[in-house]
Write an enzyme that holds these catalytic residues in place. Sequence first.
Site, PDB file in Angstrom:
ATOM      1  N   ARG A 117       0.392  -1.568   0.030  1.00  0.00           N
ATOM      2  CA  ARG A 117       0.199   0.114  -0.194  1.00  0.00           C
ATOM      3  C   ARG A 117       0.969   0.944  -0.118  1.00  0.00           C
ATOM      4  NH1 ARG A 117      -4.777   0.465   4.491  1.00  0.00           N
ATOM      5  NH2 ARG A 117      -2.466   1.060   5.426  1.00  0.00           N
ATOM      6  N   LYS A 140      -2.397   6.482   1.267  1.00  0.00           N
ATOM      7  CA  LYS A 140      -1.956   7.402   3.126  1.00  0.00           C
ATOM      8  C   LYS A 140      -1.305   7.867   2.840  1.00  0.00           C
ATOM      9  CE  LYS A 140      -2.370   5.391   6.777  1.00  0.00           C
ATOM     10  NZ  LYS A 140      -3.360   4.864   7.384  1.00  0.00           N
ATOM     11  N   GLU A 199     -16.299   6.420   3.962  1.00  0.00           N
ATOM     12  CA  GLU A 199     -15.110   5.778   4.877  1.00  0.00           C
ATOM     13  C   GLU A 199     -15.705   6.789   5.889  1.00  0.00           C
ATOM     14  OE1 GLU A 199     -11.392   6.159   4.991  1.00  0.00           O
ATOM     15  OE2 GLU A 199     -11.069   5.481   3.910  1.00  0.00           O
TER      16      GLU A 199
END
Length: 339
Positions: A82, A184, A220
């Site tokens: 990620r 992220k 989210e």
Amino acid sequence: MKKVDIDWENLGFTYIKTDLRYLSYWKNGAWDAGVMTEDNQVHISEGSTALHYGQTAFEGLKAYRCKDDSINLFRADENAKRLQDSCRRLLMPEVPTDVFIKACVDVVKANEHFIPPYGTGGTLYLRPYIVGVGNNIGVNPAPEYLFSVFCMPVGAYFKGGLTPTNFVVSEYDRAAGHGTGAAKVGGNYAASLLPGEEAHQRQFSDCIYLDPITHTKIEEVGAANFFGITANNEFVTPLSPSILPSITKYSLLHLAEKRLGMIPVEGDVYINQLERFVEAGACGTAAVISPIAGIQYGEDFHVFYSETEVGPVTRKLYDELCGIQFGDKEAPEGWIIKI
């Protein structure tokens, strides 16, 4: 093993300086060998792209003390992948998976005495990050990069066990429809501070973000992923290119299907169809699972299982995942690195 003066039973999720952290620089097209250092201060150029243009990305993962005193590192390879995805999105050099994992393992070993004892619910939280540094002023990728991994002991997120809390739908967008929502990166979290604070002022745990294109679908829950449990035994999570791919969420999708016999579903979760869920929650590395009692959407307030009690499926999923992380249950192949 060295001893540290820490009240393990009363740890919070706050910064604690530990002994050593990993530090590596990317210059002239390559990463150096990296070092372990006691210095917890980062020294960078005033022209660093991290300071001006948000060229930063990070990860979060944990190491767990097991009953036999061994240490489990949970799915570090997925965190490495990620971070590589985030790096590609921000034109930063990728950290190879083997380098990432070794850095995490070395940091855990060097700070083993900071891992909370088994049974306290505490863990050793690792924060790998990469930032653009070097002398720069134009809106361009940085000439140099810094990759580091540091750690700290953190307590159980739930002091009294799993506790359902309420959330409110925000009018703000977490990320642009074709922006950096799936990476992220620091900017996503900076943008969430104001809506999060407004939710807290209204006595909600955090806010729920809808999709930025139509504002009709849940994406989210604060800095976590949403899931819902249906009466038809489905484990449902939203699917969107602007959602961060949570490692905890994909772990729960696997466990729901393979261990609990549920039907895993990634798809649209419409905010006006909450009645389809008998239980709901948010999931992520820090909290593992945070049960959602109810959601405020405009003038409407929808309660799921209960405002005070945790749903039975949510509890089973929580116990299954935590059991794997702390070594009390057999882990799927490749999920645990034993240190």
